[in-house]
Design a protein around this motif. Structure first.
Motif, PDB file in Angstrom:
ATOM      1  N   GLY A  13       0.832  -1.193   0.000  1.00  0.00           N
ATOM      2  CA  GLY A  13       0.000   0.000   0.000  1.00  0.00           C
ATOM      3  C   GLY A  13       0.867   1.243   0.000  1.00  0.00           C
ATOM      4  O   GLY A  13       2.062   1.193   0.315  1.00  0.00           O
ATOM      5  N   TRP A  14       0.258   2.386  -0.341  1.00  0.00           N
ATOM      6  CA  TRP A  14       0.988   3.633  -0.416  1.00  0.00           C
ATOM      7  C   TRP A  14       1.646   3.942   0.927  1.00  0.00           C
ATOM      8  O   TRP A  14       1.006   3.888   1.973  1.00  0.00           O
ATOM      9  N   GLY A  15       2.940   4.240   0.896  1.00  0.00           N
ATOM     10  CA  GLY A  15       3.684   4.607   2.103  1.00  0.00           C
ATOM     11  C   GLY A  15       4.268   3.442   2.867  1.00  0.00           C
ATOM     12  O   GLY A  15       5.059   3.631   3.797  1.00  0.00           O
ATOM     13  N   MET A  16       3.915   2.209   2.503  1.00  0.00           N
ATOM     14  CA  MET A  16       4.397   1.056   3.259  1.00  0.00           C
ATOM     15  C   MET A  16       5.869   0.748   2.975  1.00  0.00           C
ATOM     16  O   MET A  16       6.550   0.171   3.809  1.00  0.00           O
ATOM     17  N   GLY A  17       6.355   1.143   1.800  1.00  0.00           N
ATOM     18  CA  GLY A  17       7.786   0.966   1.517  1.00  0.00           C
ATOM     19  C   GLY A  17       8.624   1.765   2.501  1.00  0.00           C
ATOM     20  O   GLY A  17       9.667   1.302   2.968  1.00  0.00           O
ATOM     21  N   ARG A  18       8.156   2.954   2.831  1.00  0.00           N
ATOM     22  CA  ARG A  18       8.862   3.784   3.807  1.00  0.00           C
ATOM     23  C   ARG A  18       8.878   3.104   5.174  1.00  0.00           C
ATOM     24  O   ARG A  18       9.894   3.117   5.881  1.00  0.00           O
ATOM     25  N   VAL A  19       7.764   2.503   5.533  1.00  0.00           N
ATOM     26  CA  VAL A  19       7.683   1.785   6.806  1.00  0.00           C
ATOM     27  C   VAL A  19       8.685   0.635   6.817  1.00  0.00           C
ATOM     28  O   VAL A  19       9.405   0.429   7.805  1.00  0.00           O
ATOM     29  N   GLU A  20       8.757  -0.111   5.722  1.00  0.00           N
ATOM     30  CA  GLU A  20       9.730  -1.204   5.624  1.00  0.00           C
ATOM     31  C   GLU A  20      11.152  -0.675   5.746  1.00  0.00           C
ATOM     32  O   GLU A  20      11.980  -1.259   6.448  1.00  0.00           O
ATOM     33  N   ALA A  21      11.439   0.410   5.039  1.00  0.00           N
ATOM     34  CA  ALA A  21      12.796   0.972   5.066  1.00  0.00           C
ATOM     35  C   ALA A  21      13.172   1.426   6.476  1.00  0.00           C
ATOM     36  O   ALA A  21      14.305   1.211   6.924  1.00  0.00           O
ATOM     37  N   LEU A  22      12.237   2.050   7.164  1.00  0.00           N
ATOM     38  CA  LEU A  22      12.513   2.486   8.535  1.00  0.00           C
ATOM     39  C   LEU A  22      12.733   1.295   9.461  1.00  0.00           C
ATOM     40  O   LEU A  22      13.545   1.362  10.383  1.00  0.00           O
ATOM     41  N   ALA A  23      12.042   0.196   9.206  1.00  0.00           N
ATOM     42  CA  ALA A  23      12.193  -1.002  10.032  1.00  0.00           C
ATOM     43  C   ALA A  23      13.582  -1.618   9.909  1.00  0.00           C
ATOM     44  O   ALA A  23      14.086  -2.214  10.860  1.00  0.00           O
ATOM     45  N   VAL A  24      14.202  -1.468   8.733  1.00  0.00           N
ATOM     46  CA  VAL A  24      15.537  -2.044   8.518  1.00  0.00           C
ATOM     47  C   VAL A  24      16.604  -0.960   8.379  1.00  0.00           C
ATOM     48  O   VAL A  24      17.708  -1.225   7.901  1.00  0.00           O
ATOM     49  N   GLN A  25      16.288   0.245   8.809  1.00  0.00           N
ATOM     50  CA  GLN A  25      17.199   1.375   8.641  1.00  0.00           C
ATOM     51  C   GLN A  25      18.577   1.108   9.252  1.00  0.00           C
ATOM     52  O   GLN A  25      19.595   1.409   8.630  1.00  0.00           O
ATOM     53  N   ASN A  26      18.623   0.526  10.441  1.00  0.00           N
ATOM     54  CA  ASN A  26      19.923   0.254  11.071  1.00  0.00           C
ATOM     55  C   ASN A  26      20.749  -0.714  10.242  1.00  0.00           C
ATOM     56  O   ASN A  26      21.974  -0.553  10.135  1.00  0.00           O
ATOM     57  N   GLU A  27      20.101  -1.711   9.653  1.00  0.00           N
ATOM     58  CA  GLU A  27      20.814  -2.651   8.787  1.00  0.00           C
ATOM     59  C   GLU A  27      21.341  -1.940   7.544  1.00  0.00           C
ATOM     60  O   GLU A  27      22.480  -2.173   7.122  1.00  0.00           O
ATOM     61  N   ILE A  28      20.505  -1.093   6.951  1.00  0.00           N
ATOM     62  CA  ILE A  28      20.917  -0.350   5.759  1.00  0.00           C
ATOM     63  C   ILE A  28      22.125   0.522   6.073  1.00  0.00           C
ATOM     64  O   ILE A  28      23.119   0.519   5.336  1.00  0.00           O
ATOM     65  N   VAL A  29      22.058   1.250   7.174  1.00  0.00           N
ATOM     66  CA  VAL A  29      23.158   2.133   7.572  1.00  0.00           C
ATOM     67  C   VAL A  29      24.425   1.323   7.818  1.00  0.00           C
ATOM     68  O   VAL A  29      25.522   1.718   7.405  1.00  0.00           O
ATOM     69  N   ASP A  30      24.286   0.167   8.448  1.00  0.00           N
ATOM     70  CA  ASP A  30      25.442  -0.699   8.704  1.00  0.00           C
ATOM     71  C   ASP A  30      26.088  -1.143   7.396  1.00  0.00           C
ATOM     72  O   ASP A  30      27.310  -1.075   7.230  1.00  0.00           O
ATOM     73  N   PHE A  31      25.259  -1.580   6.442  1.00  0.00           N
ATOM     74  CA  PHE A  31      25.777  -1.977   5.129  1.00  0.00           C
ATOM     75  C   PHE A  31      26.479  -0.801   4.449  1.00  0.00           C
ATOM     76  O   PHE A  31      27.571  -0.964   3.889  1.00  0.00           O
ATOM     77  N   LEU A  32      25.867   0.376   4.480  1.00  0.00           N
ATOM     78  CA  LEU A  32      26.464   1.552   3.839  1.00  0.00           C
ATOM     79  C   LEU A  32      27.794   1.910   4.478  1.00  0.00           C
ATOM     80  O   LEU A  32      28.770   2.229   3.787  1.00  0.00           O
ATOM     81  N   ASP A  33      27.847   1.852   5.805  1.00  0.00           N
ATOM     82  CA  ASP A  33      29.094   2.162   6.517  1.00  0.00           C
ATOM     83  C   ASP A  33      30.209   1.188   6.172  1.00  0.00           C
ATOM     84  O   ASP A  33      31.383   1.544   6.204  1.00  0.00           O
ATOM     85  N   ARG A  34      29.829  -0.039   5.838  1.00  0.00           N
ATOM     86  CA  ARG A  34      30.833  -1.037   5.450  1.00  0.00           C
ATOM     87  C   ARG A  34      31.176  -0.969   3.968  1.00  0.00           C
ATOM     88  O   ARG A  34      31.997  -1.745   3.478  1.00  0.00           O
ATOM     89  N   GLY A  35      30.539  -0.031   3.255  1.00  0.00           N
ATOM     90  CA  GLY A  35      30.904   0.207   1.862  1.00  0.00           C
ATOM     91  C   GLY A  35      30.145  -0.590   0.823  1.00  0.00           C
ATOM     92  O   GLY A  35      30.535  -0.611  -0.351  1.00  0.00           O
ATOM     93  N   TYR A  36      29.059  -1.233   1.204  1.00  0.00           N
ATOM     94  CA  TYR A  36      28.289  -2.009   0.246  1.00  0.00           C
ATOM     95  C   TYR A  36      27.509  -1.087  -0.691  1.00  0.00           C
ATOM     96  O   TYR A  36      26.943  -0.090  -0.246  1.00  0.00           O
ATOM     97  N   PRO A  37      27.439  -1.433  -1.974  1.00  0.00           N
ATOM     98  CA  PRO A  37      26.600  -0.671  -2.902  1.00  0.00           C
ATOM     99  C   PRO A  37      25.120  -0.909  -2.586  1.00  0.00           C
ATOM    100  O   PRO A  37      24.733  -1.967  -2.081  1.00  0.00           O
TER     101      PRO A  37
END
Length: 64
Positions: free
Chosen positions: A3-27
């Motif tokens: 549904g509209w806006g649910m992608g943002r909810v998913e992204a916020l739920a895994v935000q720490n994982e995303i940031v960790d991957f980015l900090d380690r240099g993953y594309p």
């Protein structure tokens, strides 16, 4: 399909994982594939890229 806006909810739920991957240099493409494969996100690639851009933007604004 999410549904509209649910992608943002998913992204916020895994935000720490995303940031960790980015900090380690993953594309972003690799991060997306990994999270999609493990079922942590179900949104499309374009929505994921937009949400990662928002996460990055918010991180740089708070770092200043």
């Amino acid at each position: 399909m999410l549904g509209w806006g649910m992608g943002r909810v998913e992204a916020l739920a895994v935000q720490n994982e995303i940031v960790d991957f980015l900090d380690r240099g993953y594309p972003v493409a690799v991060i997306y594939r990994q999270l999609k494969k493990t079922g942590r996100v179900t949104m499309g690639r374009a929505a994921f890229y937009q949400n990662v851009a928002t996460i990055r933007r918010n991180r740089t604004q708070t770092a200043k």
